[in-house]
Design an enzyme around this catalytic site. Structure first.
Site, PDB file in Angstrom:
ATOM      1  N   LYS A  35       0.841  -1.210   0.000  1.00 40.27           N
ATOM      2  CA  LYS A  35       0.000   0.000   0.000  1.00 40.27           C
ATOM      3  C   LYS A  35       0.874   1.257   0.000  1.00 40.27           C
ATOM      4  O   LYS A  35       2.067   1.175   0.289  1.00 40.27           O
ATOM      5  CB  LYS A  35      -0.929  -0.029   1.221  1.00 40.27           C
ATOM      6  CG  LYS A  35      -0.203   0.052   2.550  1.00 40.27           C
ATOM      7  CD  LYS A  35      -1.093  -0.375   3.718  1.00 40.27           C
ATOM      8  CE  LYS A  35      -0.347  -0.169   5.029  1.00 40.27           C
ATOM      9  NZ  LYS A  35      -1.028  -0.809   6.168  1.00 40.27           N
ATOM     10  N   ARG A 132     -10.337  -0.390  14.682  1.00 35.40           N
ATOM     11  CA  ARG A 132     -10.346   0.404  13.454  1.00 35.40           C
ATOM     12  C   ARG A 132     -11.529  -0.035  12.608  1.00 35.40           C
ATOM     13  O   ARG A 132     -12.545   0.645  12.567  1.00 35.40           O
ATOM     14  CB  ARG A 132      -9.001   0.205  12.739  1.00 35.40           C
ATOM     15  CG  ARG A 132      -8.761   1.074  11.558  1.00 35.40           C
ATOM     16  CD  ARG A 132      -7.294   1.111  11.160  1.00 35.40           C
ATOM     17  NE  ARG A 132      -6.764  -0.153  10.650  1.00 35.40           N
ATOM     18  CZ  ARG A 132      -5.513  -0.321  10.212  1.00 35.40           C
ATOM     19  NH1 ARG A 132      -4.672   0.701  10.232  1.00 35.40           N
ATOM     20  NH2 ARG A 132      -5.099  -1.469   9.761  1.00 35.40           N
ATOM     21  N   TYR A 263      15.839  30.459   8.850  1.00 33.73           N
ATOM     22  CA  TYR A 263      14.624  31.047   9.447  1.00 33.73           C
ATOM     23  C   TYR A 263      14.624  30.923  10.970  1.00 33.73           C
ATOM     24  O   TYR A 263      15.014  29.891  11.509  1.00 33.73           O
ATOM     25  CB  TYR A 263      13.379  30.331   8.934  1.00 33.73           C
ATOM     26  CG  TYR A 263      13.045  30.558   7.487  1.00 33.73           C
ATOM     27  CD1 TYR A 263      12.689  31.825   7.025  1.00 33.73           C
ATOM     28  CD2 TYR A 263      13.050  29.500   6.587  1.00 33.73           C
ATOM     29  CE1 TYR A 263      12.353  32.021   5.684  1.00 33.73           C
ATOM     30  CE2 TYR A 263      12.717  29.686   5.256  1.00 33.73           C
ATOM     31  CZ  TYR A 263      12.380  30.949   4.809  1.00 33.73           C
ATOM     32  OH  TYR A 263      12.040  31.129   3.498  1.00 33.73           O
ATOM     33  N   MET A 311      12.069  24.960   2.706  1.00 31.06           N
ATOM     34  CA  MET A 311      11.253  24.190   1.769  1.00 31.06           C
ATOM     35  C   MET A 311      12.127  23.380   0.794  1.00 31.06           C
ATOM     36  O   MET A 311      11.852  22.226   0.499  1.00 31.06           O
ATOM     37  CB  MET A 311      10.338  25.134   0.981  1.00 31.06           C
ATOM     38  CG  MET A 311       9.328  24.416   0.111  1.00 31.06           C
ATOM     39  SD  MET A 311       8.333  25.568  -0.834  1.00 31.06           S
ATOM     40  CE  MET A 311       7.351  26.344   0.431  1.00 31.06           C
TER      41      MET A 311
HETATM   42  C1  LIG Z   1      -0.254  -1.748   6.846  1.00 29.88           C
HETATM   43  C2  LIG Z   1      -0.844  -3.043   7.170  1.00 29.88           C
HETATM   44  C3  LIG Z   1      -0.061  -4.200   7.288  1.00 29.88           C
HETATM   45  C4  LIG Z   1       1.456  -4.184   7.260  1.00 29.88           C
HETATM   46  O1  LIG Z   1       1.963  -3.604   8.453  1.00 29.88           O
HETATM   47  P1  LIG Z   1       3.538  -3.561   8.730  1.00 29.88           P
HETATM   48  O2  LIG Z   1       3.636  -3.040  10.117  1.00 29.88           O
HETATM   49  O3  LIG Z   1       4.113  -2.633   7.729  1.00 29.88           O
HETATM   50  O4  LIG Z   1       4.052  -4.939   8.574  1.00 29.88           O
HETATM   51  C5  LIG Z   1      -0.704  -5.406   7.432  1.00 29.88           C
HETATM   52  N1  LIG Z   1      -2.055  -5.472   7.494  1.00 29.88           N
HETATM   53  C6  LIG Z   1      -2.834  -4.371   7.437  1.00 29.88           C
HETATM   54  C7  LIG Z   1      -4.298  -4.519   7.525  1.00 29.88           C
HETATM   55  C8  LIG Z   1      -2.270  -3.127   7.281  1.00 29.88           C
HETATM   56  O5  LIG Z   1      -3.050  -2.051   7.235  1.00 29.88           O
END
Ligand SMILES: *Cc1c(COP(=O)(O)O)cnc(C)c1O
Length: 375
Positions: A35, A132, A263, A311
């Protein structure tokens, strides 16, 4: 020509890490989490490399990420979509496997699938303590059982997610696993061939009891580490950083004592100094929170960032470090001369986690892929 900051991705390190996951998990099936553009490493390149290595499945957060992979020619392996609500038509068209975390979604997918005379494979998310999404492990059991009666879907997997497997104190992770295994024993008769998975990277590295039927790592594939330093880990867990981030010195000046830098005048030279300007700023994903905190590697030596990060540029103190020329390479993350700066160190200095650092540097900068071994 880029802005000056460049990312190098070592596919050799990725291969090493994938193979290490297989060893640590006793050859479990791997659902590789790619992802967010593979945590900034480039989802297409990473997924293609993992496909060649025989990975079982890929995991993304949203449907467009999966479509990008399918359109890039990654056709053979299943793709789990962790969060999105996807139309059954797209699920079928792109051969996606949605994670379902509500009865309503399952009903809709099933009804649409039946209209097309199809059955869609789904994985079901169980909330054992992540808080979640997911069917609640204790309250929603009837709802989960009801999924077995939907004609248009077939439950081929169950997933749950740890909320703190990275902590040395594993009591909550153990409780989550216990809840999950209890549910599994209750449901295994109804969902006979389902694949049960819960282990993220931290659990891959340190919690073998959670490896179950498949593991779902992200971070360790990229060679980073979320565990507390004192956390016990499996002996051979030496993952290798996949991402190196480089920049260069744009300009060097000799500055007298007592001059303020950048800055807010947060740094004032205490001696006659050699100050370099690095062609990296927060627009390049180098967090402003690193101002006066980070160091970089130049000519195999550490040089501290001084003053606020701007930046587009940041200043470094070269006085103790190196008499160098303009355009000299600067390592923001990576190794040089036997010294190393890791994404975890950068994250600690910036008050965040390595995930965020990798993603912010990896996504905005040009990436090159190389198969040579950096390590
Ligand atoms: C991001 C995620 C993972 C992977 O997590 P890591 O800590 O990067 O290994 C696995 N399962 C779900 C549902 C996630 O959202």
């Amino acid at each position: 020509m880029g802005r000056g900051t460049a990312v190098e991705i070592s596919l050799a390190a990725l291969k090493h890490n994938y193979e290490l996951v297989k060893v640590l998990t006793n050859n479990r099936r791997v659902i590789a989490t790619v992802k967010a553009d593979a945590y900034g490493h480039g989802a297409i390149e990473v997924a293609s490399a993992l496909e060649k290595l025989g990975v079982y499945c890929l995991g993304v957060a949203y449907a467009p990420e999966a479509l990008e992979l399918r359109q890039a020619g990654i056709q053979k392996i299943p793709i789990l979509v962790y969060f999105d609500n996807i139309d059954a038509a797209d699920i079928i068209k792109y051969e996606l496997t949605p994670i379902v975390y509500g009865a309503g979604t399952a009903d809709t997918i099933s009804a649409e699938a039946l209209k097309q005379n199809r059955q869609i494979d789904i994985h079901v998310d169980i909330d054992t303590g992540m808080g979640r999404v997911g069917f609640l492990y204790d309250r929603d059991i009837e709802g989960i059982k009801a999924l077995s009666r939907l004609k248009g879907v077939r439950v081929t997997g169950f997933m749950s997610h740890f909320s703190e497997a990275d902590l040395k104190d594993r009591s909550f992770a153990e409780l989550q696993l216990e809840r999950y295994l209890h549910l599994r024993s209750e449901l295994s008769g109804l969902f006979k061939d389902a694949t049960w998975h819960i282990a993220n990277s931290a659990a891959v590295m340190s919690f073998p009891a959670s490896h179950l039927d498949a593991v779902r790592p992200g971070l360790v594939l990229y060679g980073s580490d979320s565990l507390e330093p004192s956390h016990p880990r499996l002996e051979t867990a030496d993952f290798r950083p996949v991402m190196t981030v480089k920049s260069r010195i744009l300009h060097i000046r000799r500055v007298p004592s007592g001059r303020s830098i950048s800055y807010g005048r947060t740094f004032v030279t205490k001696r006659a100094s050699l100050v370099g300007v690095v062609s990296t700023g927060y627009a390049d994903g180098y967090p402003r929170a690193l101002s006066n905190k980070a160091h970089v590697l130049i000519n195999g030596q550490f040089a501290p960032i001084i003053g606020r990060i701007c930046m587009d540029v940041a200043m470094v103190d070269l006085t103790d470090c190196c008499d160098i020329k303009e355009n000299t390479e600067v390592i923001l993350i990576g190794r040089q001369g036997g010294k190393e700066i890791t994404a975890s160190e950068i994250a600690a200095w910036a008050g965040t986690i390595s995930y965020e650092i990798l993603i912010s540097l990896g996504r905005v900068n040009s990436r090159t892929y190389c198969c040579d071994e950096h390590y």
